[in-house]
Design a protein around this motif. Structure first.
Motif, PDB file in Angstrom:
ATOM      1  N   TRP A 300       0.821  -1.142   0.089  1.00  0.00           N
ATOM      2  CA  TRP A 300       0.017   0.061  -0.037  1.00  0.00           C
ATOM      3  C   TRP A 300       0.866   1.210  -0.012  1.00  0.00           C
ATOM      4  CZ3 TRP A 300      -3.450  -2.825  -1.312  1.00  0.00           C
ATOM      5  CH2 TRP A 300      -5.102  -2.570  -1.439  1.00  0.00           C
ATOM      6  N   TYR A 301       1.085   1.860  -1.186  1.00  0.00           N
ATOM      7  CA  TYR A 301       1.873   3.216  -1.466  1.00  0.00           C
ATOM      8  C   TYR A 301       3.303   2.606  -1.059  1.00  0.00           C
ATOM      9  CZ  TYR A 301      -2.800   4.796  -1.486  1.00  0.00           C
ATOM     10  OH  TYR A 301      -4.150   5.048  -1.635  1.00  0.00           O
ATOM     11  N   ALA A 302       3.776   1.428  -1.067  1.00  0.00           N
ATOM     12  CA  ALA A 302       5.211   1.588  -0.921  1.00  0.00           C
ATOM     13  C   ALA A 302       5.930   1.814  -2.010  1.00  0.00           C
ATOM     14  CB  ALA A 302       5.451  -0.292  -0.432  1.00  0.00           C
ATOM     15  N   PHE A 303       5.567   1.854  -3.331  1.00  0.00           N
ATOM     16  CA  PHE A 303       6.334   2.075  -4.341  1.00  0.00           C
ATOM     17  C   PHE A 303       6.263   3.663  -4.905  1.00  0.00           C
ATOM     18  CE2 PHE A 303       5.218  -2.277  -5.417  1.00  0.00           C
ATOM     19  CZ  PHE A 303       6.069  -2.841  -4.614  1.00  0.00           C
ATOM     20  N   VAL A 304       5.861   4.344  -4.042  1.00  0.00           N
ATOM     21  CA  VAL A 304       5.710   5.940  -4.331  1.00  0.00           C
ATOM     22  C   VAL A 304       6.840   6.864  -4.320  1.00  0.00           C
ATOM     23  CG1 VAL A 304       3.350   6.035  -3.401  1.00  0.00           C
ATOM     24  CG2 VAL A 304       5.117   6.458  -2.046  1.00  0.00           C
ATOM     25  N   GLY A 325      -0.172 -18.339  -8.439  1.00  0.00           N
ATOM     26  CA  GLY A 325      -1.485 -18.236  -7.966  1.00  0.00           C
ATOM     27  C   GLY A 325      -1.675 -16.978  -6.863  1.00  0.00           C
ATOM     28  N   GLY A 326      -0.496 -16.594  -6.218  1.00  0.00           N
ATOM     29  CA  GLY A 326      -0.651 -15.656  -4.976  1.00  0.00           C
ATOM     30  C   GLY A 326      -0.870 -14.302  -5.761  1.00  0.00           C
ATOM     31  N   THR A 327      -1.122 -13.320  -4.969  1.00  0.00           N
ATOM     32  CA  THR A 327      -1.457 -11.748  -5.177  1.00  0.00           C
ATOM     33  C   THR A 327      -0.379 -10.787  -4.698  1.00  0.00           C
ATOM     34  OG1 THR A 327      -4.180 -12.430  -5.118  1.00  0.00           O
ATOM     35  CG2 THR A 327      -3.377 -10.099  -5.063  1.00  0.00           C
ATOM     36  N   LEU A 328       0.057 -10.157  -5.571  1.00  0.00           N
ATOM     37  CA  LEU A 328       0.601  -8.794  -5.107  1.00  0.00           C
ATOM     38  C   LEU A 328      -0.437  -7.835  -5.152  1.00  0.00           C
ATOM     39  CD1 LEU A 328       2.923  -6.856  -4.562  1.00  0.00           C
ATOM     40  CD2 LEU A 328       3.888  -7.113  -6.705  1.00  0.00           C
ATOM     41  N   ALA A 329      -0.685  -7.078  -4.199  1.00  0.00           N
ATOM     42  CA  ALA A 329      -1.713  -6.027  -4.165  1.00  0.00           C
ATOM     43  C   ALA A 329      -0.894  -4.745  -3.995  1.00  0.00           C
ATOM     44  CB  ALA A 329      -2.729  -6.227  -3.107  1.00  0.00           C
ATOM     45  N   LEU A 330      -1.010  -3.668  -4.778  1.00  0.00           N
ATOM     46  CA  LEU A 330      -0.286  -2.430  -4.861  1.00  0.00           C
ATOM     47  C   LEU A 330      -1.307  -1.299  -5.118  1.00  0.00           C
ATOM     48  CD1 LEU A 330       0.488  -1.168  -7.720  1.00  0.00           C
ATOM     49  CD2 LEU A 330       1.541  -3.209  -8.169  1.00  0.00           C
ATOM     50  N   ALA A 331      -1.162  -0.412  -4.248  1.00  0.00           N
ATOM     51  CA  ALA A 331      -1.544   1.075  -4.244  1.00  0.00           C
ATOM     52  C   ALA A 331      -0.524   2.037  -4.681  1.00  0.00           C
ATOM     53  CB  ALA A 331      -2.414   1.225  -3.171  1.00  0.00           C
ATOM     54  N   VAL A 332      -0.797   2.990  -5.623  1.00  0.00           N
ATOM     55  CA  VAL A 332       0.091   3.997  -5.792  1.00  0.00           C
ATOM     56  C   VAL A 332      -0.770   5.193  -5.996  1.00  0.00           C
ATOM     57  CG1 VAL A 332       1.784   2.631  -6.817  1.00  0.00           C
ATOM     58  CG2 VAL A 332       0.074   3.325  -8.475  1.00  0.00           C
ATOM     59  N   HIS A 333      -0.323   6.373  -6.046  1.00  0.00           N
ATOM     60  CA  HIS A 333      -0.730   7.602  -6.467  1.00  0.00           C
ATOM     61  C   HIS A 333      -0.496   7.897  -8.089  1.00  0.00           C
ATOM     62  CE1 HIS A 333      -1.211   8.536  -2.379  1.00  0.00           C
ATOM     63  NE2 HIS A 333       0.096   8.523  -2.302  1.00  0.00           N
ATOM     64  N   HIS A 381     -10.312  10.772  -1.842  1.00  0.00           N
ATOM     65  CA  HIS A 381     -11.174  10.511  -1.004  1.00  0.00           C
ATOM     66  C   HIS A 381     -11.311  11.364   0.180  1.00  0.00           C
ATOM     67  CE1 HIS A 381      -8.020   9.072   1.724  1.00  0.00           C
ATOM     68  NE2 HIS A 381      -7.627   8.235   0.845  1.00  0.00           N
ATOM     69  N   ALA A 382     -10.169  12.231   0.392  1.00  0.00           N
ATOM     70  CA  ALA A 382     -10.214  13.106   1.871  1.00  0.00           C
ATOM     71  C   ALA A 382      -9.295  14.166   1.454  1.00  0.00           C
ATOM     72  CB  ALA A 382      -9.984  12.351   3.033  1.00  0.00           C
ATOM     73  N   GLU A 383      -9.109  15.369   1.957  1.00  0.00           N
ATOM     74  CA  GLU A 383      -8.182  16.362   1.857  1.00  0.00           C
ATOM     75  C   GLU A 383      -6.866  16.120   2.175  1.00  0.00           C
ATOM     76  OE1 GLU A 383      -9.640  19.728   4.361  1.00  0.00           O
ATOM     77  OE2 GLU A 383     -11.578  20.143   3.267  1.00  0.00           O
ATOM     78  N   GLU A 384      -6.877  15.224   3.146  1.00  0.00           N
ATOM     79  CA  GLU A 384      -5.506  14.588   3.531  1.00  0.00           C
ATOM     80  C   GLU A 384      -4.846  13.675   2.465  1.00  0.00           C
ATOM     81  OE1 GLU A 384      -8.257  11.941   5.824  1.00  0.00           O
ATOM     82  OE2 GLU A 384      -8.194  14.101   5.342  1.00  0.00           O
ATOM     83  N   ALA A 385      -5.693  13.340   1.683  1.00  0.00           N
ATOM     84  CA  ALA A 385      -5.108  12.483   0.676  1.00  0.00           C
ATOM     85  C   ALA A 385      -5.825  12.844  -0.863  1.00  0.00           C
ATOM     86  CB  ALA A 385      -5.657  10.912   0.808  1.00  0.00           C
ATOM     87  N   PRO A 386      -5.247  13.893  -1.382  1.00  0.00           N
ATOM     88  CA  PRO A 386      -6.046  14.714  -2.392  1.00  0.00           C
ATOM     89  C   PRO A 386      -5.661  14.213  -3.800  1.00  0.00           C
ATOM     90  CG  PRO A 386      -4.132  15.938  -1.592  1.00  0.00           C
ATOM     91  CD  PRO A 386      -4.313  14.949  -0.861  1.00  0.00           C
ATOM     92  N   THR A 387      -4.994  12.998  -3.700  1.00  0.00           N
ATOM     93  CA  THR A 387      -4.713  12.322  -5.145  1.00  0.00           C
ATOM     94  C   THR A 387      -5.305  11.218  -5.697  1.00  0.00           C
ATOM     95  OG1 THR A 387      -3.072  10.940  -4.023  1.00  0.00           O
ATOM     96  CG2 THR A 387      -2.047  12.997  -4.899  1.00  0.00           C
TER      97      THR A 387
END
Length: 397
Positions: A300-304, A325-333, A381-387
């Protein structure tokens, strides 16, 4: 033998093939779809193109007729055609010359300093002077491959290749934000800066984000799915103060965390003393002690803080520790370039965040040998995360 004269599309095709032959040799030669993705990347390309399969087939046919490209079939009896460049066999450049020529074909006129940064994955130039020496050698050859041009008074001169027309526009003089600049001083210097920033801000970061999932129903839904589907232990990569790991553990999953910041890991251990947190880098990720491989890895935002050129190698290294079959789940801006932070939760820092491009991230997933099973683009989703945010669920075949 005179140099070939290439159209803009032919330059992009050969440049992309030259690049991918070095950076993703396991996937080379490229299929038509992979070639289209490589040519149409929205980063590390100037100008950005939107080439169709017909455009590429026409260009490939013309290049094949001039012995600059070869069609390769994937295997005995296969009807899948792949594309292999022959330009380096025609020109026979040295490794350093090949790297510079590749980037010049892909990005047009560039300074020696820009070329030094942008060729890191292709050839390890020691410094800008080594780049300049190679360019001078290429320019002094009996059939010069490059030429130096002065684009605007007061700016560094640019270099262009001589394999076809190169546009010298105002965009070249004042380019858009380049996400690769986070590597201007090298990956080690960038990593040290990132760790220092998070060490300094660890306490404030922990206080601010310990309950960050409150009010994030989409994140909660996705994380619960990941935990439910994981066949084996879960790694929270870039775990920070441990809030994501704790949420996953509350679902009943076996969860471990890893972060490069010792101070962040100390916060995670203090916050959730019953969970396992370790100090380490992405490239130091090992398989779990309790199983043969990770059932899922959450980033989660590890690659930002990574440059685009680092995404595929990092995903490949991390993904290798997953079970099939395993999952790599990532989140980025998502965004247009670099966002610099002078403070993080009130603590002074010197930190660059990379706002990635969606297509570039998905292409990196494919280059890493993973399959993007699902992806979602979510509005702020919020002012503290406006991207704008991109979430990807990638499976290891």
């Amino acid at each position: 033998m005179p140099l070939p004269v290439l159209t803009a599309i032919e330059q992009r095709v050969l440049g992309s093939l030259l690049e991918k032959q070095r950076t993703v040799p396991a996937s080379y030669p490229l299929s038509l779809n992979s070639l289209r993705l490589a040519c149409n990347q929205t980063s590390s390309r100037d100008p950005v193109m939107d080439l169709s399969e017909r455009d590429l087939q026409d260009a490939a046919r013309a290049l094949k007729d001039r012995s600059l490209l070869r069609l390769v079939w994937a295997g005995a009896g296969s009807r899948v055609v792949k594309y292999h460049q022959l330009l380096d066999e025609v020109l026979e450049p040295a490794d350093d010359e090949r790297a510079l020529l590749t980037v010049l074909l892909l990005r047009g006129a560039q300074s020696a300093g820009e070329l030094k940064t942008r060729t890191e994955r292709l050839h390890p130039f020691g410094d800008k002077e080594a780049v300049e020496a190679c360019l001078a050698r290429m320019a002094a050859a009996p059939e010069p491959l490059v030429r130096e041009v002065q684009v605007q008074h007061g700016r560094d001169s640019r270099w262009i290749h001589l394999l076809g027309p190169v546009a010298l526009t105002e965009q070249v003089v004042a380019p858009a934000a380049d996400r690769e600049v986070v590597l201007a001083e090298g990956a080690a210097a960038r990593d040290a800066k990132v760790v220092a920033a998070y060490d300094a801000a660890a306490v404030a970061y922990s206080e601010a984000l310990l309950d960050e999932l409150t009010g994030k129903p989409f994140d909660i839904w996705l994380l619960e799915r990941i935990a439910d589907d994981a066949d084996g232990p879960i790694m929270d990569l870039g775990c920070g103060p441990g809030q994501i790991a704790a949420f996953l553990a509350d679902t009943g999953a076996e969860v471990h965390g890893l972060d490069a910041s010792p101070a962040m890991v100390a916060q995670a251990r203090a916050n959730f003393s019953d969970l396992d947190f370790t100090v380490g880098r992405f490239d130091q990720l090992l398989r779990p002690r309790s199983a043969a491989a990770w059932g899922a890895i959450v980033a989660w935002y590890a690659f930002v803080h990574l440059a685009p050129s680092e995404l595929a190698p990092t995903l490949r290294t991390v993904g290798a520790t997953l079970r099939p079959g395993g999952t790599l789940a990532l989140a980025v801006h998502l965004g247009d370039g670099i966002v610099h932070a002078d403070e993080l939760f009130g603590v002074p820092v010197d930190l660059d965040f990379v706002a990635h491009d969606r297509d570039e991230v998905l292409a990196a997933v494919a280059e890493a040998g993973l399959e993007a099973a699902e992806w979602y683009v979510r509005a702020p989703h919020a002012e503290e995360a406006p991207t704008v945010r991109l979430y990807v669920l990638a499976r290891r075949p």
